[in-house]
Design a protein around this motif. Sequence first.
Motif, short mmCIF file in Angstrom:
data_model
loop_
_atom_site.label_atom_id
_atom_site.label_comp_id
_atom_site.label_asym_id
_atom_site.label_seq_id
_atom_site.Cartn_x
_atom_site.Cartn_y
_atom_site.Cartn_z
N ALA A 188 0.83 -1.20 0.00
CA ALA A 188 0.00 0.00 0.00
C ALA A 188 0.87 1.25 0.00
CB ALA A 188 -0.91 0.00 1.23
N THR A 189 0.29 2.37 -0.45
CA THR A 189 0.97 3.66 -0.42
C THR A 189 0.07 4.66 0.30
OG1 THR A 189 0.06 4.26 -2.59
CG2 THR A 189 2.22 3.22 -2.55
N SER A 190 0.67 5.72 0.82
CA SER A 190 -0.08 6.66 1.66
C SER A 190 -1.22 7.33 0.92
CB SER A 190 0.86 7.72 2.24
OG SER A 190 1.50 8.44 1.19
N GLN A 191 -1.06 7.57 -0.38
CA GLN A 191 -2.11 8.18 -1.18
C GLN A 191 -2.71 7.18 -2.17
OE1 GLN A 191 -3.31 11.33 -0.69
NE2 GLN A 191 -1.93 11.28 1.09
N GLY A 192 -2.61 5.92 -1.85
CA GLY A 192 -3.12 4.89 -2.75
C GLY A 192 -4.61 5.02 -3.00
N ALA A 193 -5.00 4.79 -4.25
CA ALA A 193 -6.40 5.01 -4.65
C ALA A 193 -7.20 3.73 -4.78
CB ALA A 193 -6.44 5.76 -5.99
N LEU A 194 -6.59 2.57 -4.42
CA LEU A 194 -7.32 1.30 -4.53
C LEU A 194 -7.36 0.56 -3.20
CD1 LEU A 194 -6.04 -0.02 -8.00
CD2 LEU A 194 -8.05 1.38 -7.48
N GLY A 195 -7.55 1.32 -2.12
CA GLY A 195 -7.67 0.66 -0.83
C GLY A 195 -7.25 1.50 0.35
N THR A 196 -6.30 2.42 0.17
CA THR A 196 -5.78 3.19 1.29
C THR A 196 -6.55 4.49 1.48
OG1 THR A 196 -3.58 2.24 0.96
CG2 THR A 196 -3.72 4.23 2.30
N SER A 197 -6.37 5.46 0.58
CA SER A 197 -7.08 6.73 0.69
C SER A 197 -8.41 6.71 -0.05
CB SER A 197 -6.20 7.86 0.14
OG SER A 197 -5.03 8.01 0.92
N TYR A 198 -8.48 5.94 -1.12
CA TYR A 198 -9.69 5.85 -1.93
C TYR A 198 -9.89 4.40 -2.37
CZ TYR A 198 -8.31 10.75 -2.38
OH TYR A 198 -7.88 12.02 -2.12
N ARG A 199 -11.08 4.13 -2.87
CA ARG A 199 -11.39 2.82 -3.46
C ARG A 199 -12.08 3.08 -4.80
NH1 ARG A 199 -11.62 -1.52 0.76
NH2 ARG A 199 -10.92 -0.56 2.69
N LEU A 200 -11.32 3.67 -5.71
CA LEU A 200 -11.90 4.12 -6.97
C LEU A 200 -12.42 2.97 -7.83
CD1 LEU A 200 -9.47 6.97 -8.12
CD2 LEU A 200 -11.75 7.19 -7.15
N HIS A 201 -11.87 1.78 -7.66
CA HIS A 201 -12.23 0.67 -8.54
C HIS A 201 -13.69 0.26 -8.43
CE1 HIS A 201 -11.11 -0.97 -4.67
NE2 HIS A 201 -11.72 -2.10 -4.95
N GLY A 202 -14.35 0.62 -7.32
CA GLY A 202 -15.75 0.24 -7.16
C GLY A 202 -16.69 1.41 -7.04
N HIS A 203 -16.22 2.61 -7.37
CA HIS A 203 -17.06 3.80 -7.22
C HIS A 203 -18.28 3.71 -8.13
CE1 HIS A 203 -18.27 7.98 -6.87
NE2 HIS A 203 -17.37 8.15 -5.92
N ARG A 204 -19.45 3.87 -7.55
CA ARG A 204 -20.69 3.61 -8.29
C ARG A 204 -20.91 4.59 -9.45
NH1 ARG A 204 -23.81 -0.44 -5.79
NH2 ARG A 204 -22.25 -1.61 -4.61
N ASP A 205 -20.30 5.77 -9.41
CA ASP A 205 -20.52 6.76 -10.47
C ASP A 205 -19.65 6.52 -11.70
OD1 ASP A 205 -22.40 8.04 -8.92
OD2 ASP A 205 -20.97 9.48 -8.08
N LEU A 206 -18.70 5.60 -11.62
CA LEU A 206 -17.84 5.33 -12.76
C LEU A 206 -18.47 4.27 -13.66
CD1 LEU A 206 -14.36 5.24 -10.97
CD2 LEU A 206 -15.42 7.13 -12.20
N ASN A 207 -18.12 4.32 -14.94
CA ASN A 207 -18.76 3.41 -15.92
C ASN A 207 -17.97 2.12 -16.13
OD1 ASN A 207 -16.60 4.41 -17.31
ND2 ASN A 207 -17.75 5.14 -19.08
N HIS A 208 -16.92 1.90 -15.33
CA HIS A 208 -16.19 0.64 -15.39
C HIS A 208 -15.66 0.34 -14.00
CE1 HIS A 208 -13.67 -2.62 -16.81
NE2 HIS A 208 -12.63 -2.07 -16.20
#
Length: 329
Positions: free
Chosen positions: A287-307
């Motif tokens: 993990a990284t301090s500003q990681g976007a797939l589990g640490t600071s964010y979870r962008l991979h499952g954001h409901r507003d994204l189309n993938h």
Amino acid sequence: MEPDAKRRKTEDPPWDAVLVLPELESRPVELTPAYAAPVLLRTETSRLVRELAVARPLTALPHLKRVRAAGEAWPLELLLCPAGPSPAPLTLSELLPAGQVDPRGLGEPFLVRVPARVPLTRPQFEEAARHWPTAFHENKRTSLALAGQLFTPRDKAAMQGYMEQAIQAARRGAELGMVPAGAAVVEPATGRVLAVGHDCRKSLHPLLHATMVCIDLVAHRQGGGVHSYRDYPACSFLAPDGAPRPSSDGLPYICTGYDLYLTREPCPMCAMALVHSRIQRVFYGVATSQGALGTSYRLHGHRDLNHHFEVFRSVLEGPCGRLGQDLAS
């Protein structure tokens, strides 16, 4: 391999690919107040359920069951209706529409806290069921992943090989003064490694993190690409074989159906690039301090994204975490 490196390798504990759930699937169960009442006469239960379904449908709480088993004082408890944000004690006559529900068989109502949302994973379901009986449509794949049973030993051996290629690329990049991060793109249907790269932000372009390099290398393989990696032999792609490019929706997205192995968790920029390129799965080491797939964010499952895509962490976490330290020692 140096003796110290050999010793560290043998001392690394066994690793598991840990599923990183999207935000809704990972959050604790939220509770909301509702009114319930004891069923003093079990023979009246079916009638009460039918009448309440018409007079007090659980529109806001459709995942909840109407009846639950109680203790020794009475056999069952019946869920009447939601209580709203500022509930106050009410009587049956105040809660039940006159002439629509016959209160025979019901005791005095009471407030109870019930799950506010449908459970999406088995851990959420088990937590929710401790408060009130809840419907649950299980995703078997998610449950297997959470139990550590999704990948076979053969799968893990292949995954280790892919991550080791990313680690080797990271080391080659670090020797050139780059950030010690590496990546590999894999076609899971065939097991072929389509591209391997390392961080190039200190040379070619400040936005060329390892993820962006690999996406660009896959684009080169498909006849596109932007940057030249002639001076960086560890950044390479498998020559195309002339086979048609697979695509799940008929559109030429760069990474449709592919997996990405990363030595470290990607930043928000790289995570969004993976959304736009339609990656299928991401496996990262640390993990990284500003990681976007589990640490600071979870962008991979954001409901507003189309993938959306699956994410797994902790693949070869020990060796990935040591990148950069080996060169400094």
